[in-house]
Design a protein around this motif. Structure first.
Motif, PDB file in Angstrom:
ATOM      1  N   ASN A   5       1.095  -1.362   0.026  1.00 53.73           N
ATOM      2  CA  ASN A   5       0.343  -0.038  -0.020  1.00 53.73           C
ATOM      3  C   ASN A   5       0.580   1.270   0.362  1.00 53.73           C
ATOM      4  O   ASN A   5       0.555   2.063  -1.045  1.00 53.73           O
ATOM      5  N   THR A   6       2.160   1.380   0.667  1.00 48.77           N
ATOM      6  CA  THR A   6       2.731   2.458   0.825  1.00 48.77           C
ATOM      7  C   THR A   6       2.874   2.008  -0.787  1.00 48.77           C
ATOM      8  O   THR A   6       3.362   3.238  -1.022  1.00 48.77           O
ATOM      9  N   ILE A   7       3.473   1.785  -1.594  1.00 52.61           N
ATOM     10  CA  ILE A   7       4.357   1.219  -2.913  1.00 52.61           C
ATOM     11  C   ILE A   7       3.317   2.637  -3.954  1.00 52.61           C
ATOM     12  O   ILE A   7       3.364   3.103  -4.423  1.00 52.61           O
ATOM     13  N   THR A   8       2.145   2.225  -3.614  1.00 51.26           N
ATOM     14  CA  THR A   8       0.652   2.164  -4.415  1.00 51.26           C
ATOM     15  C   THR A   8       0.275   3.910  -4.467  1.00 51.26           C
ATOM     16  O   THR A   8       0.334   4.062  -4.655  1.00 51.26           O
ATOM     17  N   ASN A   9       0.985   4.617  -3.165  1.00 51.66           N
ATOM     18  CA  ASN A   9       0.381   6.285  -2.322  1.00 51.66           C
ATOM     19  C   ASN A   9       1.873   6.684  -2.732  1.00 51.66           C
ATOM     20  O   ASN A   9       1.650   8.034  -2.719  1.00 51.66           O
ATOM     21  N   GLN A  10       2.666   6.668  -3.598  1.00 48.05           N
ATOM     22  CA  GLN A  10       3.691   6.796  -3.810  1.00 48.05           C
ATOM     23  C   GLN A  10       3.555   8.274  -4.795  1.00 48.05           C
ATOM     24  O   GLN A  10       2.150   7.776  -5.104  1.00 48.05           O
ATOM     25  N   THR A  70       6.751   4.964 -12.339  1.00 50.45           N
ATOM     26  CA  THR A  70       6.025   4.237 -13.339  1.00 50.45           C
ATOM     27  C   THR A  70       6.220   3.120 -11.867  1.00 50.45           C
ATOM     28  O   THR A  70       6.784   2.809 -11.369  1.00 50.45           O
ATOM     29  N   THR A  71       4.895   1.468 -12.283  1.00 47.35           N
ATOM     30  CA  THR A  71       5.240   0.725 -11.512  1.00 47.35           C
ATOM     31  C   THR A  71       6.427   0.329 -11.533  1.00 47.35           C
ATOM     32  O   THR A  71       6.730  -0.510 -10.655  1.00 47.35           O
ATOM     33  N   ALA A  72       6.877  -0.070 -12.434  1.00 45.59           N
ATOM     34  CA  ALA A  72       8.586  -0.565 -12.406  1.00 45.59           C
ATOM     35  C   ALA A  72       8.958   0.186 -11.452  1.00 45.59           C
ATOM     36  O   ALA A  72      10.372  -1.096 -10.706  1.00 45.59           O
ATOM     37  N   TYR A 122      11.119  -1.715  -8.513  1.00 44.66           N
ATOM     38  CA  TYR A 122      12.225  -2.036  -7.914  1.00 44.66           C
ATOM     39  C   TYR A 122      12.215  -1.089  -6.994  1.00 44.66           C
ATOM     40  O   TYR A 122      13.408  -1.698  -5.737  1.00 44.66           O
ATOM     41  N   ASP A 123      11.710  -0.167  -6.015  1.00 41.60           N
ATOM     42  CA  ASP A 123      12.288   0.397  -4.931  1.00 41.60           C
ATOM     43  C   ASP A 123      11.789  -0.060  -3.745  1.00 41.60           C
ATOM     44  O   ASP A 123      12.626  -0.596  -2.934  1.00 41.60           O
ATOM     45  N   PHE A 124      10.837  -1.420  -3.940  1.00 43.12           N
ATOM     46  CA  PHE A 124      10.048  -2.491  -3.481  1.00 43.12           C
ATOM     47  C   PHE A 124      11.047  -3.002  -2.628  1.00 43.12           C
ATOM     48  O   PHE A 124      11.301  -3.276  -1.471  1.00 43.12           O
ATOM     49  N   TYR A 125      11.417  -3.985  -3.748  1.00 44.75           N
ATOM     50  CA  TYR A 125      12.424  -5.133  -3.627  1.00 44.75           C
ATOM     51  C   TYR A 125      13.292  -5.028  -3.176  1.00 44.75           C
ATOM     52  O   TYR A 125      14.335  -5.620  -2.385  1.00 44.75           O
ATOM     53  N   ASN A 126      13.967  -2.888  -3.507  1.00 47.12           N
ATOM     54  CA  ASN A 126      15.656  -2.666  -2.887  1.00 47.12           C
ATOM     55  C   ASN A 126      15.372  -2.728  -1.592  1.00 47.12           C
ATOM     56  O   ASN A 126      16.282  -2.815  -0.465  1.00 47.12           O
ATOM     57  N   LEU A 127      14.245  -2.263  -0.783  1.00 52.05           N
ATOM     58  CA  LEU A 127      13.973  -2.165   0.557  1.00 52.05           C
ATOM     59  C   LEU A 127      13.656  -3.566   1.098  1.00 52.05           C
ATOM     60  O   LEU A 127      14.390  -3.619   2.304  1.00 52.05           O
TER      61      LEU A 127
END
Length: 120
Positions: A80-85, A90-92, A96-101
Motif C-alpha cells: 500500500n505504501t508503494i501504490t500511494n507514492q 512508473t510501476t516498474a 524496483y524500489d520495493f524489492y530494494n527495500l
C-alpha cells in the motif's frame, strides 16, 4: 480489514493475558516474525499455552499461522505504501524500489559473524 486492524478491534473483548499479547503485537509486530513462541512468552511474561489460545481466538490455527498472518499484514502495508507514492514513478520503478527495500532490510537482519563462521 487487515489482520492488525481486526486485532485492534478485538482488544476490549480479550481476556487480560491475551490482551497483553495483542498489545505487544500491535506495538512491535516485527518482533513476532523473528521470535519463537518461547521467546515471546518470556518477553511478555505469559505461558506458551496462553499464546496458543490467543492465536486460536484470533482465527489462527497455531502460533506459526499467527506469524504468517502478521507477515502478510506487514507485506500488505508495504505494498500500500508503494501504490500511494508519487504517481510520477512508473510501476516498474515502484516495484524496483520495493524489492530494494526488502533486500536492504534482509541484509540488515543477517548476522554477518554467523555467515563467516558458517562459510568457514
Amino acid at each position: 480489514m487487515t489482520f492488525l486492524t481486526d486485532l485492534q478491534n478485538r482488544l476490549p473483548d480479550l481476556p487480560q493475558q491475551e490482551r497483553k499479547i495483542a498489545l505487544f503485537i500491535l506495538q512491535d509486530p516485527q518482533f513476532i516474525q523473528s521470535a519463537n513462541i518461547n521467546q515471546l512468552a518470556s518477553t511478555i511474561k505469559v505461558s506458551n499455552a496462553t499464546i496458543t489460545r490467543f492465536a486460536r481466538r484470533v482465527n489462527c490455527s497455531s502460533f506459526t499461522d499467527l506469524k504468517v498472518k502478521l507477515a502478510a499484514a506487514a507485506a500488505s502495508s508495504q505494498v500500500n505504501t508503494i501504490t500511494n507514492q508519487d504517481n510520477s514513478k512508473t510501476t516498474a520503478h515502484q516495484v524496483y524500489d520495493f524489492y530494494n527495500l526488502v533486500l536492504s532490510e534482509t541484509q540488515n537482519k543477517l548476522d554477518l559473524n554467523c555467515q563467516i563462521k558458517c562459510n568457514s
